[in-house]
Scaffold this motif. Structure first.
Motif, short mmCIF file in Angstrom:
data_model
loop_
_atom_site.label_atom_id
_atom_site.label_comp_id
_atom_site.label_asym_id
_atom_site.label_seq_id
_atom_site.Cartn_x
_atom_site.Cartn_y
_atom_site.Cartn_z
N ALA A 14 69.27 64.93 -4.51
CA ALA A 14 68.46 66.15 -4.66
C ALA A 14 67.17 65.86 -5.42
O ALA A 14 66.10 66.40 -5.11
N TYR A 15 67.26 64.97 -6.44
CA TYR A 15 66.07 64.61 -7.22
C TYR A 15 65.04 63.89 -6.34
O TYR A 15 63.83 64.18 -6.41
N VAL A 16 65.51 62.96 -5.51
CA VAL A 16 64.60 62.22 -4.63
C VAL A 16 63.93 63.16 -3.63
O VAL A 16 62.72 63.08 -3.38
N ILE A 17 64.72 64.08 -3.05
CA ILE A 17 64.15 65.03 -2.08
C ILE A 17 63.10 65.92 -2.75
O ILE A 17 62.04 66.21 -2.19
N PHE A 18 63.36 66.37 -3.99
CA PHE A 18 62.42 67.22 -4.70
C PHE A 18 61.12 66.49 -4.98
O PHE A 18 60.02 67.03 -4.79
N LYS A 19 61.20 65.22 -5.45
CA LYS A 19 59.99 64.45 -5.74
C LYS A 19 59.16 64.19 -4.48
O LYS A 19 57.92 64.22 -4.52
N ILE A 20 59.84 63.97 -3.37
CA ILE A 20 59.11 63.76 -2.12
C ILE A 20 58.42 65.05 -1.67
O ILE A 20 57.29 65.03 -1.17
N ALA A 21 59.11 66.17 -1.90
CA ALA A 21 58.54 67.44 -1.48
C ALA A 21 57.28 67.79 -2.27
O ALA A 21 56.30 68.30 -1.73
N VAL A 22 57.29 67.53 -3.58
CA VAL A 22 56.12 67.84 -4.42
C VAL A 22 55.12 66.70 -4.46
O VAL A 22 54.11 66.78 -5.19
#
Length: 301
Positions: A14-22
């Motif tokens: 979830a952390y990796v997906i969030f960083k990629i999104a922002v």
């Protein structure tokens, strides 16, 4: 132990997906990628776009004036027509519409069909002109004033009428409303080769008669066609054309300087005179007639 590992893996994903999104670096100790500076040309384009947006945001569209091109060539208003240069004339008709939105769908369809049929059969140019006028309450207010002058009027009625006059006056001054007038303009150009006359005055009379006959035919065609839809088309007289033009170019002033008052006080006359009694007016007329007779006698002698 297995549950803890499951939640740990789920949190990392979830952390990796969030960083990629922002669009931020996944490793927090690394600096963000510096964006390449835009070129001067790109900045200039962005500035010009922002200026255009601001300009369009504050832009106020000016109201088009349908009579600008007409008045440039206008000679006079007489014989119920607007006289233009180059032997051109315009006959004006006022349209009294039907209350379209109070009718049934079948009646509305009938009106649409009649109007479309009339426009499809037109073999000559016309112009539609819509004029927004301030509603003038002077006439109903004068009527109330006349009714309040009766001696046998009860006091409560008189007091109520006076309060109504005050409210109507305030309403007209502070909250004016508009009334839409609708006109059809029928232009026509007379062929000077078809007019045979000995004098200029005779030429103008024949040319005016020719133009009025043709434009009246256009008017009657529109009147007969739109009458089936309960739409009235009335000829605008010379006085009516002057009033229409007066409201066109004196939209706000017309509420206070009424056209009827201007005509009543003879402000359209070539010279201004003071108020005189009938005896003085008759004496002046008699003096003018005497002078004209002396001039004719001198010419004859």
């Amino acid at each position: 132990m297995g549950t803890l590992i499951y939640f740990l893996v789920f949190g990392i994903v979830a952390y990796v997906i969030f960083k990629i999104a922002v669009k931020e670096p996944i490793l927090p100790w690394k600096d963000k990628k510096k964006k390449s500076p835009k070129s001067n040309k790109a900045l200039a384009n962005n500035k010009s776009k922002s200026k255009k947006k601001n300009k369009n945001a504050s832009y106020e569209e000016e109201e088009p004036n349908s009579f600008d091109d007409i008045l440039q060539d206008m000679i006079d208003v007489k014989d119920h027509m607007i006289w233009l240069n180059d032997n051109r004339f315009i006959l004006v008709a006022e349209v009294i519409p039907v209350n379209y939105f109070l009718l049934s769908p079948h009646e509305q369809e009938n009106i649409d069909r009649i109007f479309e049929t009339w426009t499809a059969q037109l073999e000559y140019p016309i112009r539609l002109y819509f004029q927004a006028r301030y509603i003038d309450l002077t006439q109903p207010m004068d009527e109330i004033k006349r009714n309040l002058q009766h001696d046998d009027l009860p006091y409560n009625t008189y007091e109520y009428g006076m309060s109504m006059l005050e409210e109507l006056q305030k309403w007209q001054e502070h909250s004016p409303r508009y009334d839409v007038r609708r006109y059809i303009l029928f232009p026509f150009k007379v062929d000077a080769k078809e007019i045979v006359a000995d004098t200029d005055e005779e030429f103008e009379d024949k040319m005016s008669n020719k133009a009025f006959q043709e434009t009246s035919r256009y008017l009657n065609t529109a009147k007969n066609a739109l009458h089936k839809a309960n739409i009235k088309v009335n000829l605008l007289t010379t006085e009516g054309i002057k009033e229409m033009l007066y409201h066109t170019f004196n939209r706000e002033k017309a509420l206070y300087n009424r056209f009827k008052d201007i005509d009543l006080h003879e402000n359209f006359s070539l010279y201004s005179t003071a108020d005189q009694d009938l005896v003085h007016i008759e004496l002046v007329k008699e003096m003018i007639e005497n002078v004209e007779e002396e001039v004719e006698t001198t010419k004859a002698g």
